[in-house]
Design an enzyme around this catalytic site. Structure first.
Site, PDB file in Angstrom:
ATOM      1  N   ARG A   8      -7.972  67.647   2.640  1.00  0.00           N
ATOM      2  CA  ARG A   8      -8.154  66.428   1.827  1.00  0.00           C
ATOM      3  C   ARG A   8      -8.662  66.781   0.434  1.00  0.00           C
ATOM      4  O   ARG A   8      -8.267  66.189  -0.552  1.00  0.00           O
ATOM      5  CB  ARG A   8      -9.126  65.448   2.519  1.00  0.00           C
ATOM      6  CG  ARG A   8      -9.550  64.300   1.594  1.00  0.00           C
ATOM      7  CD  ARG A   8     -10.212  63.139   2.304  1.00  0.00           C
ATOM      8  NE  ARG A   8     -11.138  63.503   3.340  1.00  0.00           N
ATOM      9  CZ  ARG A   8     -12.381  63.984   3.142  1.00  0.00           C
ATOM     10  NH1 ARG A   8     -12.845  64.151   1.921  1.00  0.00           N
ATOM     11  NH2 ARG A   8     -13.142  64.291   4.166  1.00  0.00           N
TER      12      ARG A   8
ATOM     13  N   TYR B 110       3.760  45.567 -12.640  1.00  0.00           N
ATOM     14  CA  TYR B 110       4.274  45.597 -11.266  1.00  0.00           C
ATOM     15  C   TYR B 110       3.435  44.637 -10.398  1.00  0.00           C
ATOM     16  O   TYR B 110       2.198  44.583 -10.545  1.00  0.00           O
ATOM     17  CB  TYR B 110       4.199  47.045 -10.748  1.00  0.00           C
ATOM     18  CG  TYR B 110       4.325  47.151  -9.255  1.00  0.00           C
ATOM     19  CD1 TYR B 110       5.498  46.762  -8.612  1.00  0.00           C
ATOM     20  CD2 TYR B 110       3.273  47.620  -8.472  1.00  0.00           C
ATOM     21  CE1 TYR B 110       5.607  46.835  -7.234  1.00  0.00           C
ATOM     22  CE2 TYR B 110       3.385  47.697  -7.098  1.00  0.00           C
ATOM     23  CZ  TYR B 110       4.554  47.300  -6.489  1.00  0.00           C
ATOM     24  OH  TYR B 110       4.665  47.371  -5.131  1.00  0.00           O
TER      25      TYR B 110
ATOM     26  N   ASP C  58       1.544  53.077 -17.269  1.00  0.00           N
ATOM     27  CA  ASP C  58       2.329  53.280 -16.059  1.00  0.00           C
ATOM     28  C   ASP C  58       3.736  53.676 -16.511  1.00  0.00           C
ATOM     29  O   ASP C  58       4.473  52.876 -17.079  1.00  0.00           O
ATOM     30  CB  ASP C  58       2.359  51.981 -15.229  1.00  0.00           C
ATOM     31  CG  ASP C  58       3.068  52.173 -13.897  1.00  0.00           C
ATOM     32  OD1 ASP C  58       3.954  53.046 -13.813  1.00  0.00           O
ATOM     33  OD2 ASP C  58       2.756  51.436 -12.942  1.00  0.00           O
TER      34      ASP C  58
ATOM     35  N   LYS D 163       9.230  56.717  -6.925  1.00  0.00           N
ATOM     36  CA  LYS D 163      10.433  56.346  -7.667  1.00  0.00           C
ATOM     37  C   LYS D 163      11.126  57.589  -8.245  1.00  0.00           C
ATOM     38  O   LYS D 163      11.554  58.423  -7.481  1.00  0.00           O
ATOM     39  CB  LYS D 163      10.064  55.316  -8.737  1.00  0.00           C
ATOM     40  CG  LYS D 163       9.200  54.142  -8.200  1.00  0.00           C
ATOM     41  CD  LYS D 163       9.916  53.402  -7.092  1.00  0.00           C
ATOM     42  CE  LYS D 163       9.254  52.136  -6.600  1.00  0.00           C
ATOM     43  NZ  LYS D 163       7.872  52.205  -6.143  1.00  0.00           N
TER      44      LYS D 163
END
Ligand SMILES: Cc1ncc(COP(=O)(O)O)c(C=O)c1O
Length: 418
Positions: free
Chosen positions: A67, A119, A190, A215
């Protein structure tokens, strides 16, 4: 002194640093070392969650627990930092987790100014989650013009999405940054819709670039992931702490897959953009499309074309566009059910072309009057252009337009041809 004098190696100036490699070379090689033990050209997937220590707190190498860090995530982060012209990048379990962590890095009581058409998930976080630690967000549809009026003493962050979703409006990043930095405010961009191939917000002064890696960066519609890139050491300290403390991290396998996607980003983003340009030009001439109803930053008719020329690589428009079809919502639905190559689905930025109707899908949660005020009409179709052959895409679009619009007029109920 004769020319036969031996060269003194100690005083020979070091060679000039190599020029920065071009995007395609960095995409293939940044963060992609050959395996030191086996010589494997492609990095192995390091699935181990824990790493051996030879003494207490003395790991064999640089890793302890996956992690906190692991080889595949490190390599992916190096690649993203390099492509975004940043010193650092951090990877997260989704684009939404990236947004959440950037917002959580703000002190309680902070204020954020954001563009209106962010978004939907970002809007949801800003309006329904951020206030839990007393962070307030003000939205504006004209950020370049009214940012000075919206800044308060507690404003700490400006949030930009350019192009916007789904109407492809652009923001002049430099104009916003200039005003924000006068007040010591950070600017986040973004960059999901364009990818680092077409736009590098840090070159225009942005402090943090975020991506839904899901994306274009991964590009194959098989990984959900996010990333943030930035230069400042204090941001690296704060965001890396939250990455580990909150634990919204991607798996080693997803990092490996997304890194594989990065290696062809320049080819995919370029092709998606040239395909979108051809389709947008075709739509602009079509009798089946509402006049002036094509939103694409690569078109000369786009209201922010000058920003695209200044901000995007070679003025490219990117792989996303939207348009208003003649015949209303029913025609829009029929179009999306009739295309043979474009698949009716949400998401974007993959190798395959997709279509959707935002008013009924991605933006259905926004009340109609608010939706329409930002150009999201019921007849608006959003298109994510993939990397297929443009000739087939154009035929597909034309056939679907004819069937959707003419078919709806004669009421023959032509259906799904998938
Ligand atoms: C522009 C943009 N930012 C952020 C996100 C959120 O990314 P993710 O779905 O990876 O959480 C999306 C998702 O569609 C997006 O389109």
């Amino acid at each position: 002194m004769g020319s036969s004098q031996p060269v003194d190696p100690v005083h020979t100036p070091p060679p000039a640093p190599p020029a920065r490699d071009h995007f395609g070379t960095l995409a293939v090689h940044a963060g992609a070392p050959h395996d030191a033990v086996t010589g494997a050209v492609i990095e192995p997937i390091s699935l181990s969650t824990t790493f051996q220590q030879t003494g207490l707190g003395k790991p064999v190498g640089e890793y302890e627990y996956s992690r906190s860090s692991n080889p595949n995530r490190d390599n992916f982060e190096k690649a993203i930092a390099s492509l975004e012209h940043a010193k650092y990048a951090l990877a997260f379990s989704s684009g939404s987790a990236t947004t959440a962590i950037v917002l959580q890095s703000l002190a309680q009581g902070s204020h954020v100014v954001s563009v209106s058409d962010v978004y939907g998930g970002t809007h949801r976080y800003f309006t329904q989650v951020a206030h839990a630690h007393n962070v307030k967000v003000t939205f504006t549809s004209a950020i370049e013009d009214d940012i000075s009026d919206l800044i308060r003493p507690e404003t700490k962050l400006i949030w930009i999405e350019s192009p916007s979703n789904p109407t492809l409006k652009l923001v002049d990043i430099r104009r916003v940054v200039t005003q924000a930095h006068e007040h010591g405010i950070l600017v986040v961009v973004d960059n999901t819709f364009l990818s680092p191939y077409i736009q590098n917000p840090i070159n225009h002064g942005a402090d943090i670039v975020v991506h839904s890696v899901t994306k274009y960066i991964n590009g194959h519609s098989d990984v959900v992931m996010g990333a943030a890139a930035f230069n400042r050491d204090d941001l690296r300290k704060k965001l890396a702490f939250l990455q580990n403390a909150i634990g919204a991290v991607p798996s080693a396998f997803d990092c490996w897959l997304a890194h594989r996607g990065v290696k062809t980003l320049h080819l995919r983003a370029e092709r998606a953009s040239t395909n979108a340009q051809a389709i947008a030009e075709h739509l602009e001439q079509s009798e089946y499309v509402v006049k002036g109803g094509v939103n694409y930053p690569g078109l000369d008719s786009h209201p922010h074309r000058a920003v695209a020329i200044k901000q995007h690589l070679n003025g490219l428009g990117g792989g996303m566009l939207s348009f208003r079809i003649q015949g209303g919502h029913a025609a829009a639905e029929r179009f999306c059910q009739t295309t043979r190559i474009f698949t009716l689905a949400e998401s974007l930025g993959g190798i395959e072309s997709l279509v959707e109707v935002p008013s009924a899908m991605t933006h259905a949660g926004i009340p109609q009057d608010q939706r329409e005020s930002i150009g999201v009409y019921d007849d608006l179709i959003r298109v994510s252009c993939g990397i297929e052959d443009v000739r087939d895409l154009l035929v597909d679009v034309q056939n679907a337009l004819e069937i959707a619009v003419v078919g709806s007029k004669v009421g023959n109920g032509v259906g799904n041809s998938h």
